[in-house]
Structure formats: structure tokens, C-alpha cells
Design a protein around this motif. Sequence first.
Motif, mmCIF file in Angstrom:
data_model
loop_
_atom_site.group_PDB
_atom_site.id
_atom_site.type_symbol
_atom_site.label_atom_id
_atom_site.label_comp_id
_atom_site.label_asym_id
_atom_site.label_seq_id
_atom_site.Cartn_x
_atom_site.Cartn_y
_atom_site.Cartn_z
ATOM 1 N N ALA C 63 0.815 -1.273 0.060
ATOM 2 C CA ALA C 63 0.076 0.011 0.105
ATOM 3 C C ALA C 63 0.943 1.083 -0.086
ATOM 4 O O ALA C 63 0.596 2.161 -0.770
ATOM 5 C CB ALA C 63 -0.962 0.017 1.164
ATOM 6 N N ASP C 64 1.884 1.513 0.893
ATOM 7 C CA ASP C 64 2.776 2.495 1.022
ATOM 8 C C ASP C 64 3.592 2.694 -0.346
ATOM 9 O O ASP C 64 3.669 3.787 -0.823
ATOM 10 C CB ASP C 64 3.821 2.055 2.128
ATOM 11 C CG ASP C 64 3.051 2.340 3.428
ATOM 12 O OD1 ASP C 64 1.907 3.041 3.412
ATOM 13 O OD2 ASP C 64 3.618 2.014 4.554
ATOM 14 N N ILE C 65 4.011 1.573 -0.953
ATOM 15 C CA ILE C 65 4.920 1.825 -2.288
ATOM 16 C C ILE C 65 3.980 2.088 -3.351
ATOM 17 O O ILE C 65 4.383 3.083 -4.273
ATOM 18 C CB ILE C 65 5.957 0.418 -2.701
ATOM 19 C CG1 ILE C 65 6.580 0.128 -1.365
ATOM 20 C CG2 ILE C 65 6.504 0.775 -3.839
ATOM 21 C CD1 ILE C 65 7.503 -0.983 -1.637
ATOM 22 N N CYS C 66 2.776 1.689 -3.527
ATOM 23 C CA CYS C 66 1.770 1.950 -4.645
ATOM 24 C C CYS C 66 1.467 3.522 -4.475
ATOM 25 O O CYS C 66 1.513 4.301 -5.607
ATOM 26 C CB CYS C 66 0.774 0.930 -4.496
ATOM 27 S SG CYS C 66 0.962 -0.590 -4.893
ATOM 28 N N ASP C 67 1.471 3.843 -3.179
ATOM 29 C CA ASP C 67 0.912 5.312 -2.897
ATOM 30 C C ASP C 67 2.066 5.937 -3.411
ATOM 31 O O ASP C 67 1.566 7.095 -4.030
ATOM 32 C CB ASP C 67 0.738 5.428 -1.446
ATOM 33 C CG ASP C 67 -0.448 6.523 -1.023
ATOM 34 O OD1 ASP C 67 -1.161 6.465 -1.573
ATOM 35 O OD2 ASP C 67 0.124 7.083 -0.094
ATOM 36 N N GLU C 89 10.300 -0.183 -10.262
ATOM 37 C CA GLU C 89 10.986 -1.319 -10.072
ATOM 38 C C GLU C 89 10.464 -2.094 -8.578
ATOM 39 O O GLU C 89 10.101 -3.161 -8.243
ATOM 40 C CB GLU C 89 12.320 -1.214 -10.165
ATOM 41 C CG GLU C 89 12.865 -1.208 -11.380
ATOM 42 C CD GLU C 89 12.992 -2.358 -12.457
ATOM 43 O OE1 GLU C 89 12.460 -3.402 -11.813
ATOM 44 O OE2 GLU C 89 13.305 -2.459 -13.357
ATOM 45 N N ALA C 90 10.595 -0.837 -7.531
ATOM 46 C CA ALA C 90 10.401 -1.309 -6.421
ATOM 47 C C ALA C 90 8.969 -1.666 -6.139
ATOM 48 O O ALA C 90 8.485 -2.590 -5.322
ATOM 49 C CB ALA C 90 10.361 -0.402 -5.243
ATOM 50 N N CYS C 91 8.255 -1.054 -6.798
ATOM 51 C CA CYS C 91 6.424 -1.083 -6.816
ATOM 52 C C CYS C 91 6.151 -2.518 -7.456
ATOM 53 O O CYS C 91 5.428 -3.109 -6.757
ATOM 54 C CB CYS C 91 5.856 0.267 -7.465
ATOM 55 S SG CYS C 91 4.054 -0.021 -7.291
ATOM 56 N N ALA C 92 6.818 -2.830 -8.714
ATOM 57 C CA ALA C 92 6.428 -3.929 -9.383
ATOM 58 C C ALA C 92 6.791 -5.094 -8.563
ATOM 59 O O ALA C 92 6.309 -6.041 -8.131
ATOM 60 C CB ALA C 92 7.226 -3.933 -10.861
ATOM 61 N N THR C 93 7.900 -5.064 -7.798
ATOM 62 C CA THR C 93 8.687 -6.002 -7.060
ATOM 63 C C THR C 93 7.491 -6.403 -5.787
ATOM 64 O O THR C 93 7.294 -7.537 -5.434
ATOM 65 C CB THR C 93 9.867 -5.641 -6.352
ATOM 66 O OG1 THR C 93 10.877 -5.523 -7.205
ATOM 67 C CG2 THR C 93 10.286 -6.858 -5.416
ATOM 68 N N GLU C 125 1.741 -5.284 -13.663
ATOM 69 C CA GLU C 125 1.842 -5.209 -15.222
ATOM 70 C C GLU C 125 1.852 -3.849 -15.857
ATOM 71 O O GLU C 125 2.587 -3.511 -16.588
ATOM 72 C CB GLU C 125 0.443 -5.752 -15.668
ATOM 73 C CG GLU C 125 0.692 -6.913 -16.921
ATOM 74 C CD GLU C 125 -0.689 -7.390 -16.965
ATOM 75 O OE1 GLU C 125 -1.491 -6.935 -17.918
ATOM 76 O OE2 GLU C 125 -1.092 -8.559 -16.505
ATOM 77 N N SER C 126 0.944 -2.919 -15.084
ATOM 78 C CA SER C 126 1.102 -1.605 -15.485
ATOM 79 C C SER C 126 2.309 -0.909 -15.043
ATOM 80 O O SER C 126 2.870 0.088 -15.961
ATOM 81 C CB SER C 126 0.102 -0.821 -14.709
ATOM 82 O OG SER C 126 -1.249 -0.984 -15.194
ATOM 83 N N CYS C 127 2.855 -1.000 -14.122
ATOM 84 C CA CYS C 127 4.322 -0.647 -13.707
ATOM 85 C C CYS C 127 5.375 -1.275 -14.687
ATOM 86 O O CYS C 127 6.220 -0.429 -15.174
ATOM 87 C CB CYS C 127 4.703 -1.104 -12.148
ATOM 88 S SG CYS C 127 3.861 -0.266 -11.062
ATOM 89 N N ARG C 128 5.507 -2.438 -14.875
ATOM 90 C CA ARG C 128 6.293 -3.056 -15.924
ATOM 91 C C ARG C 128 6.040 -2.295 -17.261
ATOM 92 O O ARG C 128 7.263 -2.010 -18.209
ATOM 93 C CB ARG C 128 6.031 -4.551 -16.029
ATOM 94 C CG ARG C 128 6.535 -5.100 -14.612
ATOM 95 C CD ARG C 128 7.510 -6.218 -14.840
ATOM 96 N NE ARG C 128 7.678 -7.021 -13.397
ATOM 97 C CZ ARG C 128 8.430 -6.782 -12.549
ATOM 98 N NH1 ARG C 128 9.389 -5.900 -12.941
ATOM 99 N NH2 ARG C 128 8.388 -7.431 -11.556
ATOM 100 N N ALA C 129 4.789 -2.310 -17.600
ATOM 101 C CA ALA C 129 4.725 -1.370 -19.002
ATOM 102 C C ALA C 129 5.116 -0.141 -19.117
ATOM 103 O O ALA C 129 5.621 0.166 -20.159
ATOM 104 C CB ALA C 129 3.214 -1.468 -19.159
ATOM 105 N N ALA D 84 12.971 -4.541 0.710
ATOM 106 C CA ALA D 84 13.597 -3.641 1.547
ATOM 107 C C ALA D 84 14.914 -3.010 0.640
ATOM 108 O O ALA D 84 14.964 -1.786 0.533
ATOM 109 C CB ALA D 84 14.280 -4.100 2.792
ATOM 110 N N ARG D 85 15.360 -3.921 0.103
ATOM 111 C CA ARG D 85 16.669 -3.503 -0.872
ATOM 112 C C ARG D 85 16.237 -2.577 -2.040
ATOM 113 O O ARG D 85 16.756 -1.545 -2.311
ATOM 114 C CB ARG D 85 17.423 -4.570 -1.367
ATOM 115 C CG ARG D 85 18.758 -4.261 -1.578
ATOM 116 C CD ARG D 85 19.750 -5.336 -2.026
ATOM 117 N NE ARG D 85 19.845 -6.374 -0.933
ATOM 118 C CZ ARG D 85 19.452 -7.649 -1.097
ATOM 119 N NH1 ARG D 85 19.010 -8.225 -2.165
ATOM 120 N NH2 ARG D 85 19.703 -8.540 -0.112
ATOM 121 N N ALA D 86 14.958 -2.893 -2.821
ATOM 122 C CA ALA D 86 14.682 -2.241 -3.774
ATOM 123 C C ALA D 86 14.277 -0.791 -3.335
ATOM 124 O O ALA D 86 14.328 0.319 -4.016
ATOM 125 C CB ALA D 86 13.449 -3.083 -4.405
#
Lengths: 134, 134, 134, 134
Positions: C63-67, C89-93, C125-129, D84-86
Motif C-alpha cells: 500500500a505504501d509503495i503503490c501510494d 521497480e520497487a513497486c512492481a517487486t 503489469e502497469s508498472c512494468r509497461a 527492502a533493498r529495492a
Amino acid sequence: MTYSRQMILAHPGSLDIDTDALSRCIDDCLRCAQACTACADACVAEVTVADLRRCIYLCLNCADICDVTARIVSRTAEFDRVLARATLEACATSCNVCGAECEHHAKMGMVHCEVCEEACRTCEESCRALIALV
Amino acid sequence: MTYSRQMILAHPGSLDIDTDALSRCIDDCLRCAQACTACADACVAEVTVADLRRCIYLCLNCADICDVTARIVSRTAEFDRVLARATLEACATSCNVCGAECEHHAKMGMVHCEVCEEACRTCEESCRALIALV
Amino acid sequence: MTYSRQMILAHPGSLDIDTDALSRCIDDCLRCAQACTACADACVAEVTVADLRRCIYLCLNCADICDVTARIVSRTAEFDRVLARATLEACATSCNVCGAECEHHAKMGMVHCEVCEEACRTCEESCRALIALV
Amino acid sequence: MTYSRQMILAHPGSLDIDTDALSRCIDDCLRCAQACTACADACVAEVTVADLRRCIYLCLNCADICDVTARIVSRTAEFDRVLARATLEACATSCNVCGAECEHHAKMGMVHCEVCEEACRTCEESCRALIALV
């Protein structure tokens, strides 16, 4: 059906708050947060940035409050009505002030302020509708 | 001297709010946000997680409100007192409720709840002290 | 047309990134952030909360990363591609790991995990695109 | 002893990451997030706001990333090292770019950029020190 609505219906708890009003408020807070973030960014990029200082300030604050309001009313398991109301009040206040500032710049041709004004007005309404129910 | 204090002093605008009260509120909101995030995480890891549901809920909300309050009172250029007060009120309310819940679990030996209670009490006080000035 | 799309079109700057991919990523991040916040809350309320610890942890982080990803890619005025890519990248992970965890619980009948899984998969998918375009 | 350190020690889980490095990273992320929020606000208030656009943009993004990084590394119960690393990488990247931009304006006499540069440099270092350990 939006995810916010699906999540309310899938929740193991039972909250006696109207599902429509709750999911609408969540979605409008998220949309308003995004519009405000983008409007602040657009204002900074404008040639007339010096005249948009108050709009930038209000948009940044409004984005933050809308964001946190969406989170708090999304947590329904142990719903604390006093807390929800205080947050929704702060959010409605913020949307009202930010919407009025954006309206001013929308009239002078700023399209991003026009979109942001609409997002703020809609979010204020949804917050007030939910305040009446919690 | 903390960064928050240095930033207030370095700001080009002139805000007639006591620098000590403002920087203390910002720092206490940040510390409380972190304590609440960590307390929720610790509660989830406890064997007695089922008894800590309300604590998790309140800590997550309190972390979010403290976070946004720190941001809003850090923006002093176009300081909107009505907005600041509404946010500080929501934050003080949240800290009060969360502090009381943590106190309950602290008495039963949860050390992270004891630390979080202290962070909440201090933050509530700083918010109320600032409310009286804005 | 969503607000995010309208805001991109109304922006005074000119960003040579596909408007569809950008607005889709923003919207999917917001929806995923909300689904994750609500899923964590629902997991805490479940009778089997002790088996859902990792899901709660991953949902809160996601939730925090997507935000924050939604915020960062919404700011296009001075678009920093290195920064955007690192965040995406962090979000997709995060969406990948959280989606896999939710899938596991969805198979065991947790409807909120099923909705959250879908939100995570779509967001990843949207992040990777978008990563492919920045 | 800071709350972040007390919370790590009070956590029921056992994380084999150096407590000093972890609590320092959390505290530096929080301080940097606040400095960046305040620096963006101060930049908007400057007479030379038009020359500070990139600084405002980078500060707003950096505040958001630092904030979420503090949250994610504060959650240690089910610590996911890849995630965490990302996040720490994205945060270090952001602090590096924002610190360099602030340095530029600090040399031209902007005191808030000087403070913010220091906060960014310190935070980048703490993030990189933690990356080496996770």
C-alpha cells in the motif's frame, strides 16, 4: 464494481455504514489526492508560478489529507467513529479551501485547476455525506 | 538543533508562530508516526495477536495521521490556520485514543506498547500546544 | 476519462511518455494501494489472523509503495527517469510478492485476498509497461 | 535512546540486522522527509521560485520516498530483503539526486537548501549502509 466496493463486501467484519457512501468516499479521496498532486506539479511548471503559490500549497496539503482519509475509512474492522469524523472533517475543509482556490485559477484559463476543482468539490461532498452517516 | 528547527529559521516567509512549539510538534509527529508503525508490526508478530486487533487498527491510523500532520505544519509559506487546526485536532484525537489503547497493553507487559504510549502522549501534548497558538 | 488522464493532458509541460500507459499506471497504483490497505485490515479481522501475518506485512508495505509510486509518476514537470524507474521497480517487486501471497490465501477462500491479488497483478503489469517506456 | 531504537529492541521477532544501522536509517529517512517537505515549501516562497522548479520537484519526490522507506524498514516482523533493498535503492537514488540539486542552490545562498542537502547526504549514506546489511 470498483475494488474499494469489492473489499467492503469481502470484509469479515460487519460495519453498519452504507456501502455506497463509503466506497464513493474512498474512491473520491483517492482521485482527489491524485488530482491535487498533479495540479501542484502543473502549477510549478506554469510561467505564472509566482501567482500560483497558494494553489501549490493548498494542493500539496489536500493531496496528503485525502490520501490519509482514504486509508482511514478503508480500515473498517475496528471503525472508530470519532476518529473517522475528525479526519473526514479535516478532509472536507481542505477540499473546500483548495477547490475555491482552484476555481479562481480555472476562471483564468488553467485547465488543470478546473479538473482539480471538480475533484475537490466531489470529494468534499462525499466526505460530508459520509460524516452524516458515521 | 534539529533539521525541523533549522528549516523554520531558514524559511523566507515570516510566520508568527512560536518556533519551539512548531518544531517540537513536527518532531513529535514524526517520532509518533514511526513508533505507531513499528508497534502495529510488533503487535502482528505477537502470539496474542488476536487480542491486539484494536491496537493494530489504531496504530496504523495514528501513524498515517501523525505523518500527514508533520507534513502540513511543515509547510508554513501560506499557512492556513483553519486547515492546520482541523488536522492537529484529528491528530490529537488519534494520539489520545491510540495512547489509551497502548497503555492498556503496556500494563500487561507489552514493551512496544509502552514506548508507543509515551510517543502518543507526547505527540498529543505537542499538537494541543500548537493548536493553542494557531 | 479519469482525472489522472485529464491532468496529464492539461499539464503545461510536454512529456514524451505514452499518456495511456502513464494514466493507467497511476490509476492502478491508487487502486492497488487501497486494496492492500483494506486487505491488511480484513486479514487482521479474520479468525485465522495468526496465519495471515505475512499477508498483513506485505499488504501494508505494498500500500505504501503503490501510494508513493502514484505520486511520483503523477509529477511529470521535471520527470527524472532514473528515479521513476527505481520507484516503479520497487513497486512492481512489491506487487509481485504481495500478489503471490494473496493468491495463496485466495485459494483457501479469502475473497479479500482474491480481490487484492487481482489489484496487485494488474498494478505490477502497469508498472512494468511504464518501466519499458521511461 | 530514540523511539525507533527502543521499538527495535522491544519487537517480539528476531531480526539479524544491526540495530544501530537500522535505527539510524529509520531516523535519517524521517528527518530527510521532513527537510525535503520544508525545503519544497520554502522554495515555492522564494522570489526566485522559477529557478527552483527542479528543486521543488525533487524535494517532493524525495520526501515521499524517504517517508515510505522509513515505514518499510520499520516493519521487521516478516522482513522481506528483496523488497527492502529495492526501496532503499530508490531512496538512496532520490537522496543523491536531490542532495546534488540542493547543493547547487546552497552555493547560491539558499540556507534551506543547505540544510536539506545535509539531510539528503546523511540519509543516502544510512540507506547505503543498510543496503549492505540486508
